[in-house]
Design a protein around this motif. Structure first.
Motif, PDB file in Angstrom:
ATOM      1  N   THR A 101       0.855  -1.182   0.000  1.00  0.00           N
ATOM      2  CA  THR A 101       0.000   0.000   0.000  1.00  0.00           C
ATOM      3  C   THR A 101       0.893   1.235   0.000  1.00  0.00           C
ATOM      4  O   THR A 101       2.112   1.153   0.138  1.00  0.00           O
ATOM      5  CB  THR A 101      -0.901   0.049   1.247  1.00  0.00           C
ATOM      6  OG1 THR A 101      -0.079   0.338   2.401  1.00  0.00           O
ATOM      7  CG2 THR A 101      -1.604  -1.276   1.470  1.00  0.00           C
ATOM      8  N   TYR A 148      -5.628  -0.287   4.760  1.00  0.00           N
ATOM      9  CA  TYR A 148      -6.849  -0.074   3.994  1.00  0.00           C
ATOM     10  C   TYR A 148      -8.050  -0.414   4.866  1.00  0.00           C
ATOM     11  O   TYR A 148      -8.043  -1.403   5.600  1.00  0.00           O
ATOM     12  CB  TYR A 148      -6.878  -0.949   2.741  1.00  0.00           C
ATOM     13  CG  TYR A 148      -5.938  -0.485   1.651  1.00  0.00           C
ATOM     14  CD1 TYR A 148      -5.950   0.837   1.220  1.00  0.00           C
ATOM     15  CD2 TYR A 148      -5.038  -1.363   1.069  1.00  0.00           C
ATOM     16  CE1 TYR A 148      -5.092   1.262   0.220  1.00  0.00           C
ATOM     17  CE2 TYR A 148      -4.172  -0.943   0.065  1.00  0.00           C
ATOM     18  CZ  TYR A 148      -4.206   0.365  -0.353  1.00  0.00           C
ATOM     19  OH  TYR A 148      -3.357   0.794  -1.326  1.00  0.00           O
ATOM     20  N   LYS A 164      -7.171   8.114  -0.649  1.00  0.00           N
ATOM     21  CA  LYS A 164      -7.661   6.938  -1.375  1.00  0.00           C
ATOM     22  C   LYS A 164      -6.743   6.624  -2.549  1.00  0.00           C
ATOM     23  O   LYS A 164      -6.163   7.519  -3.161  1.00  0.00           O
ATOM     24  CB  LYS A 164      -9.087   7.180  -1.882  1.00  0.00           C
ATOM     25  CG  LYS A 164     -10.112   7.340  -0.761  1.00  0.00           C
ATOM     26  CD  LYS A 164     -11.512   7.556  -1.326  1.00  0.00           C
ATOM     27  CE  LYS A 164     -12.543   7.693  -0.200  1.00  0.00           C
ATOM     28  NZ  LYS A 164     -13.901   7.895  -0.730  1.00  0.00           N
ATOM     29  N   LEU A 167      -7.830   1.547  -7.987  1.00  0.00           N
ATOM     30  CA  LEU A 167      -7.411   0.196  -8.330  1.00  0.00           C
ATOM     31  C   LEU A 167      -7.074   0.095  -9.816  1.00  0.00           C
ATOM     32  O   LEU A 167      -7.724   0.721 -10.666  1.00  0.00           O
ATOM     33  CB  LEU A 167      -8.494  -0.820  -7.977  1.00  0.00           C
ATOM     34  CG  LEU A 167      -8.900  -0.930  -6.503  1.00  0.00           C
ATOM     35  CD1 LEU A 167      -9.702  -2.206  -6.278  1.00  0.00           C
ATOM     36  CD2 LEU A 167      -7.699  -0.899  -5.583  1.00  0.00           C
ATOM     37  N   VAL A 201      -9.233  -5.062  -0.304  1.00  0.00           N
ATOM     38  CA  VAL A 201      -9.218  -4.832  -1.747  1.00  0.00           C
ATOM     39  C   VAL A 201     -10.066  -5.880  -2.462  1.00  0.00           C
ATOM     40  O   VAL A 201     -10.834  -5.558  -3.375  1.00  0.00           O
ATOM     41  CB  VAL A 201      -7.774  -4.830  -2.277  1.00  0.00           C
ATOM     42  CG1 VAL A 201      -7.766  -4.784  -3.815  1.00  0.00           C
ATOM     43  CG2 VAL A 201      -7.002  -3.647  -1.710  1.00  0.00           C
ATOM     44  N   MET A 204     -13.691  -5.094  -2.171  1.00  0.00           N
ATOM     45  CA  MET A 204     -14.102  -3.994  -3.047  1.00  0.00           C
ATOM     46  C   MET A 204     -14.254  -4.464  -4.488  1.00  0.00           C
ATOM     47  O   MET A 204     -15.183  -4.052  -5.195  1.00  0.00           O
ATOM     48  CB  MET A 204     -13.084  -2.859  -2.949  1.00  0.00           C
ATOM     49  CG  MET A 204     -12.972  -2.243  -1.565  1.00  0.00           C
ATOM     50  SD  MET A 204     -11.747  -0.933  -1.499  1.00  0.00           S
ATOM     51  CE  MET A 204     -12.560   0.305  -2.486  1.00  0.00           C
ATOM     52  N   PRO A 242      -4.171  -1.816  -5.754  1.00  0.00           N
ATOM     53  CA  PRO A 242      -4.119  -0.368  -5.570  1.00  0.00           C
ATOM     54  C   PRO A 242      -2.917   0.187  -6.352  1.00  0.00           C
ATOM     55  O   PRO A 242      -1.929  -0.520  -6.586  1.00  0.00           O
ATOM     56  CB  PRO A 242      -3.934  -0.196  -4.067  1.00  0.00           C
ATOM     57  CG  PRO A 242      -4.427  -1.465  -3.473  1.00  0.00           C
ATOM     58  CD  PRO A 242      -4.092  -2.535  -4.465  1.00  0.00           C
ATOM     59  N   ALA A 267      -9.565   2.461  -3.004  1.00  0.00           N
ATOM     60  CA  ALA A 267      -9.273   1.814  -1.721  1.00  0.00           C
ATOM     61  C   ALA A 267      -8.876   2.884  -0.710  1.00  0.00           C
ATOM     62  O   ALA A 267      -7.904   3.601  -0.918  1.00  0.00           O
ATOM     63  CB  ALA A 267      -8.141   0.806  -1.889  1.00  0.00           C
TER      64      ALA A 267
END
Length: 298
Positions: A101, A148, A164, A167, A201, A204, A242, A267
Motif C-alpha cells: 500500500t 486499507y 484513497k 485500483l 481490496v 471492493m 491499488p 481503496a
C-alpha cells in the motif's frame, strides 16, 4: 489487587507451568501458588486449570490475561512518561504499515523524521496484512497502524481517513496491453489472481463486479507480493491492485497496468488506533509525524 500479582499471573499463563514460572520469577513455588490463590480470591473466580502438561487459563482467566497485559503495558508507559517529564520523549512505539500500500512509502521518511526529532523513541515497524494489524491495535499490542479500511465501524477501533488509491489491472507482456482506462465489465473473462475474500481490496473488487451483476474469474488466491510478481511475469494471468502496489508489481515483472473505470474503485487508506486506550506521549508524537508525512504525499 496489586500489579505484582498481575505480573505473576501473566508470566504463569505465558509459560504454562507454575514450577517454571517460579524459577524464572525467582519466587518459591508455594509463595507463587499463594499469590495466585490470593488473586483468585480477590476476583472470586478460578483463573487457572491444572492439567498433566501444566496450567491453562479458564475463560475468566483468559479475560483477565488480556486486561492484565494492557494494564501492565500502560503502567510501564506511565513510568517511562514520568521519567521523561521535562526531558526528550523516550519509549517504544509500534507502528503497523500494511504491505503493498502507499503506507509502505511512509516507512523511511517516518524513520528519518522520528530519529531527527525524537532520538529517544524506539520505533518498531510491522509490515503485515491489514486484518492482523487491526487485531494487534485492538488488543493493545500495537499503538497505531496505517491500512486499507475504515469504511465500516469496528468495535474497539477508530479510523482516521488519510487518502484513497484507485485500483488498477496489472497484466503480463504476453497479454495484449489494455488502454490506460479499462471498464470493469471488459475484464470479467480474464484469469485473475487476487487476495483472499477477507482482504479489503478483494471485497471492493467483488462488490464492484456484483454491482454489474458479474463475478470475477479468480483462478488462485495470493497474498505475497513476490509470488504475485512472479505469476504476472510468467504470463499466467492478471491481477487487480491499488496504484502503489500495481506500479511496484508492474515494474518488477515487465507488466502493463490500466486504471479500472465504470466504476472507478478506490481503496481508502486510514490510520487505525484503539478507541479506548489512550496513546502514550511518544506514540502521539509519532502519530503527528505520520499525519505530516501523509499530508506531504497528497
Amino acid at each position: 489487587m496489586n500489579l505484582r500479582r498481575l505480573q505473576y499471573f501473566v508470566k504463569i499463563v505465558d509459560i504454562g507451568s507454575l514450577t517454571q514460572a517460579a524459577d524464572i520469577l525467582h519466587v518459591a513455588q508455594p509463595a507463587l501458588s499463594q499469590q495466585l490463590a490470593t488473586l483468585e480470591g480477590e476476583v472470586r473466580q478460578q483463573l487457572l486449570l491444572r492439567t498433566k502438561r501444566g496450567v491453562v487459563p479458564t475463560e475468566a482467566g483468559k479475560v483477565l490475561y488480556r486486561h492484565a497485559q494492557l494494564i501492565l503495558r500502560q503502567w510501564d508507559q506511565a513510568n517511562a512518561d514520568m521519567k521523561a517529564a521535562g526531558q526528550g520523549l523516550s519509549g517504544a512505539v509500534s507502528v503497523g504499515l500494511a504491505p503493498g500500500t502507499a503506507a509502505a512509502r511512509l516507512a523511511l521518511p517516518l524513520l528519518r523524521t522520528a530519529r531527527a526529532r525524537h532520538p529517544g523513541i524506539l520505533l518498531y515497524l510491522n509490515e503485515t496484512y491489514g486484518s492482523t494489524l487491526s487485531e494487534l491495535v485492538m488488543n493493545g499490542r500495537m499503538d497505531i497502524a496505517v491500512l486499507y479500511g475504515g469504511q465500516t465501524t469496528v468495535h474497539g477501533l477508530t479510523f482516521l481517513p488519510l487518502f484513497k488509491e484507485q485500483l488498477y489491472l496489472v497484466g503480463p507482456d504476453s497479454m495484449v496491453a489494455s488502454p490506460s482506462d479499462l471498464p470493469l465489465r471488459t475484464i470479467a473473462d480474464l484469469d485473475l489472481y487476487l487476495p483472499r475474500p477477507y482482504n479489503v481490496v478483494r471485497k471492493m473488487v467483488n462488490e464492484a463486479f456484483a454491482g454489474l451483476g458479474m463475478t470475477p474469474r479468480v483462478v488462485a488466491e495470493i497474498e505475497s507480493a513476490g509470488t504475485l510478481s512472479a505469476v504476472i511475469a510468467s504470463g499466467l494471468g492478471a491481477t487487480i491492485l491499488p496504484e502503489s502496489m500495481a506500479r511496484e508489481v508492474a515494474s518488477s515483472s515487465n507488466a502493463w497496468l490500466s486504471r479500472i473505470v465504470e466504476p472507478t474503485i478506490e481503496a481508502p487508506l486510514a490510520l487505525c488506533q484503539s478507541d479506548h486506550l489512550p496513546l502514550s506521549e511518544p506514540a502521539s508524537a509519532i502519530k503527528e509525524i505520520l499525519l505530516e508525512l501523509v499530508a506531504s504525499l497528497s
